[in-house]
Scaffold this motif. Structure first.
Motif, PDB file in Angstrom:
ATOM      1  N   SER A 122       8.310  -8.924   1.957  1.00  0.00           N
ATOM      2  CA  SER A 122       8.439  -8.966   0.500  1.00  0.00           C
ATOM      3  C   SER A 122       7.906  -7.705  -0.175  1.00  0.00           C
ATOM      4  CB  SER A 122       7.696 -10.181  -0.054  1.00  0.00           C
ATOM      5  OG  SER A 122       6.295  -9.981   0.065  1.00  0.00           O
ATOM      6  N   ALA A 123       8.386  -7.491  -1.392  1.00  0.00           N
ATOM      7  CA  ALA A 123       7.897  -6.368  -2.202  1.00  0.00           C
ATOM      8  C   ALA A 123       6.405  -6.513  -2.462  1.00  0.00           C
ATOM      9  CB  ALA A 123       8.678  -6.299  -3.518  1.00  0.00           C
ATOM     10  N   ALA A 124       5.942  -7.741  -2.658  1.00  0.00           N
ATOM     11  CA  ALA A 124       4.512  -7.966  -2.904  1.00  0.00           C
ATOM     12  C   ALA A 124       3.690  -7.608  -1.667  1.00  0.00           C
ATOM     13  CB  ALA A 124       4.266  -9.414  -3.308  1.00  0.00           C
ATOM     14  N   ALA A 125       4.158  -8.007  -0.481  1.00  0.00           N
ATOM     15  CA  ALA A 125       3.449  -7.675   0.754  1.00  0.00           C
ATOM     16  C   ALA A 125       3.447  -6.165   0.988  1.00  0.00           C
ATOM     17  CB  ALA A 125       4.079  -8.396   1.939  1.00  0.00           C
ATOM     18  N   SER A 126       4.552  -5.515   0.682  1.00  0.00           N
ATOM     19  CA  SER A 126       4.647  -4.059   0.840  1.00  0.00           C
ATOM     20  C   SER A 126       3.703  -3.350  -0.116  1.00  0.00           C
ATOM     21  CB  SER A 126       6.087  -3.594   0.619  1.00  0.00           C
ATOM     22  OG  SER A 126       6.950  -4.164   1.579  1.00  0.00           O
ATOM     23  N   ALA A 127       3.658  -3.802  -1.376  1.00  0.00           N
ATOM     24  CA  ALA A 127       2.756  -3.201  -2.364  1.00  0.00           C
ATOM     25  C   ALA A 127       1.300  -3.407  -1.963  1.00  0.00           C
ATOM     26  CB  ALA A 127       3.022  -3.794  -3.750  1.00  0.00           C
ATOM     27  N   SER A 128       0.982  -4.575  -1.448  1.00  0.00           N
ATOM     28  CA  SER A 128      -0.384  -4.853  -1.006  1.00  0.00           C
ATOM     29  C   SER A 128      -0.764  -3.942   0.160  1.00  0.00           C
ATOM     30  CB  SER A 128      -0.498  -6.325  -0.601  1.00  0.00           C
ATOM     31  OG  SER A 128      -1.785  -6.607  -0.135  1.00  0.00           O
ATOM     32  N   ASP A 129       0.175  -3.718   1.084  1.00  0.00           N
ATOM     33  CA  ASP A 129      -0.096  -2.820   2.205  1.00  0.00           C
ATOM     34  C   ASP A 129      -0.310  -1.396   1.701  1.00  0.00           C
ATOM     35  OD1 ASP A 129      -0.133  -2.390   5.226  1.00  0.00           O
ATOM     36  OD2 ASP A 129       1.318  -0.882   4.540  1.00  0.00           O
ATOM     37  N   TRP A 130       0.504  -0.949   0.757  1.00  0.00           N
ATOM     38  CA  TRP A 130       0.352   0.398   0.195  1.00  0.00           C
ATOM     39  C   TRP A 130      -1.022   0.541  -0.454  1.00  0.00           C
ATOM     40  CZ3 TRP A 130       2.175   5.112   0.435  1.00  0.00           C
ATOM     41  CH2 TRP A 130       1.840   6.021  -0.560  1.00  0.00           C
ATOM     42  N   ASP A 131      -1.422  -0.467  -1.215  1.00  0.00           N
ATOM     43  CA  ASP A 131      -2.717  -0.418  -1.904  1.00  0.00           C
ATOM     44  C   ASP A 131      -3.888  -0.400  -0.931  1.00  0.00           C
ATOM     45  OD1 ASP A 131      -1.428  -0.432  -4.353  1.00  0.00           O
ATOM     46  OD2 ASP A 131      -1.693  -2.590  -4.667  1.00  0.00           O
ATOM     47  N   ALA A 132      -3.717  -0.972   0.256  1.00  0.00           N
ATOM     48  CA  ALA A 132      -4.798  -1.037   1.237  1.00  0.00           C
ATOM     49  C   ALA A 132      -4.929   0.239   2.068  1.00  0.00           C
ATOM     50  CB  ALA A 132      -4.575  -2.229   2.172  1.00  0.00           C
ATOM     51  N   ARG A 133      -4.001   1.169   1.921  1.00  0.00           N
ATOM     52  CA  ARG A 133      -4.076   2.422   2.685  1.00  0.00           C
ATOM     53  C   ARG A 133      -5.327   3.202   2.289  1.00  0.00           C
ATOM     54  NH1 ARG A 133       0.596   4.706   4.943  1.00  0.00           N
ATOM     55  NH2 ARG A 133       0.042   6.744   4.125  1.00  0.00           N
ATOM     56  N   PRO A 134      -5.943   3.887   3.253  1.00  0.00           N
ATOM     57  CA  PRO A 134      -7.173   4.628   2.946  1.00  0.00           C
ATOM     58  C   PRO A 134      -7.019   5.662   1.829  1.00  0.00           C
ATOM     59  CG  PRO A 134      -6.822   4.520   5.312  1.00  0.00           C
ATOM     60  CD  PRO A 134      -5.601   3.940   4.658  1.00  0.00           C
ATOM     61  N   GLN A 135      -5.855   6.265   1.702  1.00  0.00           N
ATOM     62  CA  GLN A 135      -5.636   7.295   0.692  1.00  0.00           C
ATOM     63  C   GLN A 135      -5.060   6.748  -0.617  1.00  0.00           C
ATOM     64  OE1 GLN A 135      -6.810  10.292   1.268  1.00  0.00           O
ATOM     65  NE2 GLN A 135      -7.347   9.748   3.352  1.00  0.00           N
ATOM     66  N   ALA A 136      -4.995   5.414  -0.744  1.00  0.00           N
ATOM     67  CA  ALA A 136      -4.411   4.816  -1.952  1.00  0.00           C
ATOM     68  C   ALA A 136      -5.204   5.251  -3.176  1.00  0.00           C
ATOM     69  CB  ALA A 136      -4.399   3.296  -1.838  1.00  0.00           C
ATOM     70  N   ASP A 137      -4.483   5.677  -4.210  1.00  0.00           N
ATOM     71  CA  ASP A 137      -5.135   6.145  -5.439  1.00  0.00           C
ATOM     72  C   ASP A 137      -4.850   5.237  -6.626  1.00  0.00           C
ATOM     73  OD1 ASP A 137      -2.501   6.655  -6.002  1.00  0.00           O
ATOM     74  OD2 ASP A 137      -2.727   8.826  -6.188  1.00  0.00           O
ATOM     75  N   GLY A 138      -4.308   4.065  -6.350  1.00  0.00           N
ATOM     76  CA  GLY A 138      -4.006   3.124  -7.426  1.00  0.00           C
ATOM     77  C   GLY A 138      -2.584   3.209  -7.934  1.00  0.00           C
TER      78      GLY A 138
END
Length: 178
Positions: A122-138
């Protein structure tokens, strides 16, 4: 006489002197549980990045390509990984949604191969994975996609010095093939 490159390669050592024992008859019946056990053992043996794997995909013309990724999770959805939909692997998965994973732990003389169809989560699961990346800046990344490979085949491979390597295979739904 000068050694050929082939002779040089044949002379290189294959596996460490000490290899773990593996008895498929006493292994967990669930391939995900066996994978977690082997991952823990690779980590305990000091294997760097034991969650890294080679992902092989196929281009439209049948040309295979492979690259290294990190396993995100294993659950009822499948064996999860992520990438940009616009990357080469993302485009290849759109055109041919099948892949193979290969984990290799040299210190243990072990490999795990997982192959099957790939689905987008899902898009929600993908967004959550992106946000959890070490380099995520919001900031969001709408191209980021979390995928799940749904195994039709899983093979656990244990090297042995006598070259009688052990293979323990599972089919769909974790049904043993051996």
């Amino acid at each position: 006489m000068t050694q050929t490159f082939r002779q040089f390669l044949r002379a290189l050592p294959d596996f460490p002197a000490e290899l773990p024992d593996f008895d498929p008859d006493t292994a967990p019946a669930d391939p995900a549980a066996l994978f977690r056990l082997w991952l823990d053992q690779a980590l305990a043996a000091g294997e760097p990045q034991p969650h890294a794997f080679s992902l092989a995909t196929v281009a439209g013309g049948g040309q295979p390509s492979a690259r290294m990724l990190i396993l995100k999770d294993i659950d009822d959805a499948g064996w999860q990984f992520a990438t940009s939909r616009t990357s080469r692997k993302g485009r290849e998965l759109t055109g041919s949604p099948v892949a193979a994973m290969n984990f290799y732990w040299h210190s243990q003389g072990r490999q795990v191969r997982v192959a099957g169809p790939v689905v987008e989560l899902s898009a929600a699961a993908s967004a959550s994975d992106w946000d959890a990346r070490p380099q995520a800046d919001g900031s969001s990344n709408p191209d980021w996609q979390l995928y799940a490979l749904r195994p039709v085949e899983i093979e656990f491979w244990q090297a042995r010095h006598n070259r009688r390597h052990l293979r323990h295979r599972f089919g769909e739904d974790g049904i043993p093939l051996d």
